[in-house]
Design an enzyme around this catalytic site. Structure first.
Site, PDB file in Angstrom:
ATOM      1  N   ASP A   8       1.271  -1.150  -0.122  1.00 49.41           N
ATOM      2  CA  ASP A   8       0.132   0.298   0.457  1.00 49.41           C
ATOM      3  C   ASP A   8       1.065   1.475  -0.157  1.00 49.41           C
ATOM      4  OD1 ASP A   8       0.613  -0.372   2.390  1.00 49.41           O
ATOM      5  OD2 ASP A   8      -0.811  -0.928   3.830  1.00 49.41           O
ATOM      6  N   GLU A  52      -9.436  -1.153   5.456  1.00 48.16           N
ATOM      7  CA  GLU A  52     -10.182  -0.730   6.345  1.00 48.16           C
ATOM      8  C   GLU A  52     -12.074  -1.890   6.878  1.00 48.16           C
ATOM      9  OE1 GLU A  52      -7.816   0.579   8.272  1.00 48.16           O
ATOM     10  OE2 GLU A  52      -8.117   2.865   7.804  1.00 48.16           O
ATOM     11  N   HIS A  79      -7.558  -4.116  10.224  1.00 48.12           N
ATOM     12  CA  HIS A  79      -6.903  -3.883   8.466  1.00 48.12           C
ATOM     13  C   HIS A  79      -5.938  -4.845   8.496  1.00 48.12           C
ATOM     14  CE1 HIS A  79      -4.819   0.034   8.750  1.00 48.12           C
ATOM     15  NE2 HIS A  79      -4.040  -1.029   9.553  1.00 48.12           N
ATOM     16  N   ASN A  94      -7.586  -2.327  14.157  1.00 47.11           N
ATOM     17  CA  ASN A  94      -8.916  -2.352  14.229  1.00 47.11           C
ATOM     18  C   ASN A  94      -9.104  -3.858  12.733  1.00 47.11           C
ATOM     19  OD1 ASN A  94      -7.617  -1.171  11.712  1.00 47.11           O
ATOM     20  ND2 ASN A  94      -8.918   0.311  10.868  1.00 47.11           N
TER      21      ASN A  94
HETATM   22  P1  PGA Z   1       2.140  -1.419  13.201  1.00 49.04           P
HETATM   23  O1  PGA Z   1       1.389  -1.643  11.831  1.00 49.04           O
HETATM   24  O2  PGA Z   1       2.790  -2.325  12.774  1.00 49.04           O
HETATM   25  O3  PGA Z   1       3.350   0.313  12.951  1.00 49.04           O
HETATM   26  O4  PGA Z   1       1.490  -1.522  14.154  1.00 49.04           O
HETATM   27  C1  PGA Z   1       0.382  -2.699  11.337  1.00 49.04           C
HETATM   28  C2  PGA Z   1      -0.727  -2.039  10.393  1.00 49.04           C
HETATM   29  O5  PGA Z   1      -1.283  -1.395   9.949  1.00 49.04           O
HETATM   30  O6  PGA Z   1      -0.777  -3.284   9.083  1.00 49.04           O
END
Ligand code: PGA
Length: 252
Positions: free
Chosen positions: A68, A144, A139, A137
């Site tokens: 992404d 999302e 995702h 959350n």
């Molecule tokens: P993080 O992000 O490793 O910074 O917790 C993970 C994500 O949002 O996929």
């Protein structure tokens, strides 16, 4: 899903690096591997970089792909995921980032960029391995809650919680863009293998919903229950809300 729970985040990262290194070492031909951004994979990239520097691991057959990118950010913007991957992985393991495996956040037409990216993944034969993190959350990539479980690469609006979670992570500071181009859940599910690493208490709820909850668009990571070859690597903090953790004795 094969779930492995380790005492510490460090041990979980070490195991994840081993799994990825083993996949890379077993490649008989060039193959696409998707690499995530975020705080969690950094410890894995440190280990992969160390192995490459020792000469114990060649990335020669890896066609790197990203998952992404923030809409609007050019690849040289310090807060872009292009820059993150160069800094934490590509520059350290001596692989050149390829245009085919990169999303241009500053593309004039982000929807068209997403379609191009989806076609590039298909042209590379799909992801042989997709390395993932998980958001608080639920995702995966920037899919999302509410994302279609069959979604393809596209432009997505980010939730406020995601923007807040990512704000601290931007080396360039400034505000987090509110849209991103992301591979879809359907795209991810076509990967031949998936490895997901989650560490820390903030992930415990999302991890429990991913592994033991219903398959639902409200927890995009729960779609991984539909995939036959998923390895989930956790530390104890991220595993804390699993009800059946004693059953997940993945010996490997
Ligand atoms: P993080 O992000 O490793 O910074 O917790 C993970 C994500 O949002 O996929």
């Amino acid at each position: 899903m094969r779930v492995a729970i380790f005492a510490s985040a460090d041990d979980a990262a070490a195991r994840t690096a081993e799994l990825i290194a083993a996949e890379i070492a077993s490649l008989a031909a060039p193959a696409a591997i998707a690499f995530p951004t975020g705080r969690t994979p950094v410890a894995v990239y440190d280990r992969l970089a160390a192995r490459a520097a020792e000469g114990g691991l060649s990335f020669g057959r890896v066609l790197p792909f990203m998952l992404d990118e923030y809409a609007g950010l050019p690849p040289d913007h310090p807060a872009s995921f292009n820059a993150f991957l160069r800094r934490h992985l590509f520059d350290r393991i001596g692989i050149a980032a390829r245009r085919e495996g990169l999303i241009r956040g500053d593309a004039a037409d982000p929807e068209a960029e997403a379609l191009r990216y989806e076609a590039e993944i298909a042209r590379a034969g799909g992801f042989a391995l997709c390395f993932l993190g998980i958001g608080d959350n639920g995702h995966i990539a920037f899919n999302e809650p509410g994302s279609s479980l069959g979604s393809r690469s596209r432009l997505r609006r980010l939730t406020r919680t995601t923007m807040a979670a990512n704000a601290g992570e931007q080396d360039g500071a400034g505000t987090v863009p509110d849209h991103a181009v992301t591979v879809g859940i359907g795209t991810i599910l076509e990967s031949r293998k998936i490895v997901l690493l989650a560490t820390g208490a903030a992930k415990a709820d999302a991890v429990a919903r991913m592994i033991e909850g219903p398959v639902t668009a409200m927890c995009p990571a729960s779609a991984l229950q539909l995939h036959p070859r998923v390895r989930v690597v956790l530390d104890q903090a991220a595993a804390a809300r699993l009800r059946r953790s004693e059953d997940y004795a993945d010996p490997a």
